[in-house]
Design a protein around this motif. Structure first.
Motif, PDB file in Angstrom:
ATOM      1  N   ILE A   1       4.930   8.928  15.676  1.00 39.66           N
ATOM      2  CA  ILE A   1       3.890   7.950  15.313  1.00 39.66           C
ATOM      3  C   ILE A   1       3.619   7.856  13.808  1.00 39.66           C
ATOM      4  O   ILE A   1       3.078   6.856  13.362  1.00 39.66           O
ATOM      5  N   PHE A   2       4.019   8.884  13.047  1.00 42.95           N
ATOM      6  CA  PHE A   2       3.792   8.819  11.598  1.00 42.95           C
ATOM      7  C   PHE A   2       4.949   8.117  10.873  1.00 42.95           C
ATOM      8  O   PHE A   2       4.889   7.891   9.676  1.00 42.95           O
ATOM      9  N   ASP A   3       6.012   7.794  11.631  1.00 39.30           N
ATOM     10  CA  ASP A   3       7.148   7.077  11.025  1.00 39.30           C
ATOM     11  C   ASP A   3       6.766   5.624  10.779  1.00 39.30           C
ATOM     12  O   ASP A   3       6.003   5.039  11.547  1.00 39.30           O
ATOM     13  N   ARG A   4       7.331   5.063   9.725  1.00 42.97           N
ATOM     14  CA  ARG A   4       7.042   3.666   9.413  1.00 42.97           C
ATOM     15  C   ARG A   4       7.509   2.746  10.539  1.00 42.97           C
ATOM     16  O   ARG A   4       8.623   2.909  11.038  1.00 42.97           O
ATOM     17  N   PHE A   5       6.668   1.852  10.926  1.00 45.36           N
ATOM     18  CA  PHE A   5       6.927   0.811  11.937  1.00 45.36           C
ATOM     19  C   PHE A   5       7.009   1.337  13.380  1.00 45.36           C
ATOM     20  O   PHE A   5       7.285   0.582  14.290  1.00 45.36           O
ATOM     21  N   TYR A   6       6.797   2.640  13.585  1.00 42.97           N
ATOM     22  CA  TYR A   6       6.886   3.145  14.964  1.00 42.97           C
ATOM     23  C   TYR A   6       5.613   2.848  15.750  1.00 42.97           C
ATOM     24  O   TYR A   6       4.511   3.091  15.285  1.00 42.97           O
TER      25      TYR A   6
ATOM     26  N   GLY B   1      -2.885  -6.532  16.626  1.00 41.13           N
ATOM     27  CA  GLY B   1      -2.678  -6.730  15.189  1.00 41.13           C
ATOM     28  C   GLY B   1      -2.001  -5.550  14.516  1.00 41.13           C
ATOM     29  O   GLY B   1      -1.987  -5.448  13.299  1.00 41.13           O
ATOM     30  N   GLY B   2      -1.430  -4.649  15.323  1.00 38.50           N
ATOM     31  CA  GLY B   2      -0.788  -3.455  14.760  1.00 38.50           C
ATOM     32  C   GLY B   2       0.573  -3.752  14.150  1.00 38.50           C
ATOM     33  O   GLY B   2       1.278  -4.655  14.589  1.00 38.50           O
ATOM     34  N   THR B   3       0.917  -2.971  13.135  1.00 42.17           N
ATOM     35  CA  THR B   3       2.207  -3.158  12.469  1.00 42.17           C
ATOM     36  C   THR B   3       3.068  -1.896  12.554  1.00 42.17           C
ATOM     37  O   THR B   3       4.243  -1.921  12.232  1.00 42.17           O
ATOM     38  N   GLY B   4       2.437  -0.800  12.953  1.00 42.07           N
ATOM     39  CA  GLY B   4       3.173   0.468  12.987  1.00 42.07           C
ATOM     40  C   GLY B   4       3.225   1.131  11.621  1.00 42.07           C
ATOM     41  O   GLY B   4       3.935   2.112  11.427  1.00 42.07           O
ATOM     42  N   LEU B   5       2.456   0.601  10.665  1.00 41.54           N
ATOM     43  CA  LEU B   5       2.476   1.183   9.313  1.00 41.54           C
ATOM     44  C   LEU B   5       1.236   2.031   9.019  1.00 41.54           C
ATOM     45  O   LEU B   5       1.234   2.818   8.080  1.00 41.54           O
TER      46      LEU B   5
ATOM     47  N   ALA C   1       0.841  -1.204   0.000  1.00 41.48           N
ATOM     48  CA  ALA C   1       0.000   0.000   0.000  1.00 41.48           C
ATOM     49  C   ALA C   1       0.868   1.243   0.000  1.00 41.48           C
ATOM     50  O   ALA C   1       0.570   2.232  -0.676  1.00 41.48           O
ATOM     51  N   LEU C   2       1.965   1.209   0.748  1.00 39.38           N
ATOM     52  CA  LEU C   2       2.879   2.362   0.782  1.00 39.38           C
ATOM     53  C   LEU C   2       3.544   2.573  -0.568  1.00 39.38           C
ATOM     54  O   LEU C   2       3.714   3.699  -1.026  1.00 39.38           O
ATOM     55  N   ALA C   3       3.912   1.472  -1.228  1.00 35.34           N
ATOM     56  CA  ALA C   3       4.570   1.576  -2.537  1.00 35.34           C
ATOM     57  C   ALA C   3       3.574   2.024  -3.604  1.00 35.34           C
ATOM     58  O   ALA C   3       3.889   2.859  -4.443  1.00 35.34           O
ATOM     59  N   LYS C   4       2.350   1.483  -3.535  1.00 36.24           N
ATOM     60  CA  LYS C   4       1.318   1.754  -4.533  1.00 36.24           C
ATOM     61  C   LYS C   4       0.929   3.228  -4.567  1.00 36.24           C
ATOM     62  O   LYS C   4       0.628   3.796  -5.602  1.00 36.24           O
TER      63      LYS C   4
END
Ligand code: ADP
Length: 250
Positions: free
Chosen positions: A195-200, A211-215, A94-97
């Motif tokens: 919190i807006f950083d990837r995986f944070y 079920g969180g991924t930080g993404l 989703a991030l790449a798309k």
């Protein structure tokens, strides 16, 4: 191709060229470093579910399938870790798309938000209130992606807090403003910056359990910016959190 003849350039032009060239190098270096961090973080995030799946598979191999309780527990863990990997891969895509050019549509933002709220109201027995104060809330957007942003914000509010969640749409100058407010534990100032950083994740264990991924917020921010919008947070520890999504009106 046109070659640059440096000799015939004035000192000012050479200086300009040097400046532009160095800016390009800085930009490329920065993108490359970000990419490296992303790949390394993504690998790290995938390592945990892979090793859990492997250890349960090896446990079953060692102990056989006689102990039904153990078999059930192992299969359950393998299944949920596979779900987690699937979610991680989908979110990374989703991030790449989001970087790809797709066709935007003219749509009614109120309808989109209302429908997303109704989906949550049906699925959870939680107090989710929706107030629309944005008349003619017409925007130019990718409906699926925008729905994903609204989904992520409401999902987080429900996931990380227990009380009611207030969703509100207003308009301000030439923009539509969506706010998603909760009365939960809040987010500290230092965490608000990350919190807006990837995986944070503020609380890795808690986020993992839910079920969180930080993404999620990284995706939401990236989509908001691709719509020339803005995603911000206002939060106070012990009082709650409000996320604001601002989008230009059509
Ligand atoms: P996750 O998949 O962990 O939910 P996000 O990127 O969506 O990832 O969120 C990053 C972190 O921000 C979460 O792990 C959580 O700690 C924090 N967070 C997000 N929304 C809220 C909220 N409404 N209240 C408290 N903390 C939140």
């Amino acid at each position: 191709w046109k070659k640059i003849n440096v000799e015939s350039r004035s000192q000012d032009e050479l200086y300009e060229m040097e400046k532009t060239f160095n800016e390009m190098i800085d930009f490329l270096k920065d993108s490359y470093e970000k990419q490296e961090v992303f790949v390394s973080d993504a690998s790290h995030e995938l390592k945990t579910p892979i090793s859990i799946v492997k250890s349960y598979a090896q446990l079953l191999e060692r102990r056989g399938t006689e102990d039904q309780e153990l078999v059930k527990e192992s299969l359950g863990a393998i299944d949920s870790e596979a779900d987690r990997m699937q979610k991680l891969v989908e979110q990374m895509l989703a991030l790449a798309k989001n970087k790809q050019a797709s066709k935007k549509e003219t749509l009614n933002f109120t309808t989109l938000v209302k429908q997303t709220v109704q989906t949550f109201q049906k699925a959870y027995e939680r107090d989710i209130q929706f107030k629309n104060e944005c008349e003619e809330c017409i925007i130019h957007a990718l409906p699926d992606q925008l729905e994903q942003v609204v989904y992520i914000l409401i999902d987080n509010a429900l996931k990380y807090t227990k009380g009611k969640v207030e969703v509100q749409l207003t308009s301000e100058k030439n923009a539509a403003v969506l706010s998603v407010k909760d009365y939960g534990a809040g987010i500290s100032e230092s965490d608000q910056e990350r919190i807006f950083d990837r995986f944070y994740r503020v609380d890795k264990a808690r986020s993992r359990d839910t079920g969180g991924t930080g993404l999620g917020l990284a995706i939401a921010k990236s989509i908001s910016e691709a719509h020339r919008g803005e995603l911000t947070v206002n939060s106070k520890l012990g009082e709650g959190t409000t996320f604001f999504l601002t989008l230009p009106l059509s």
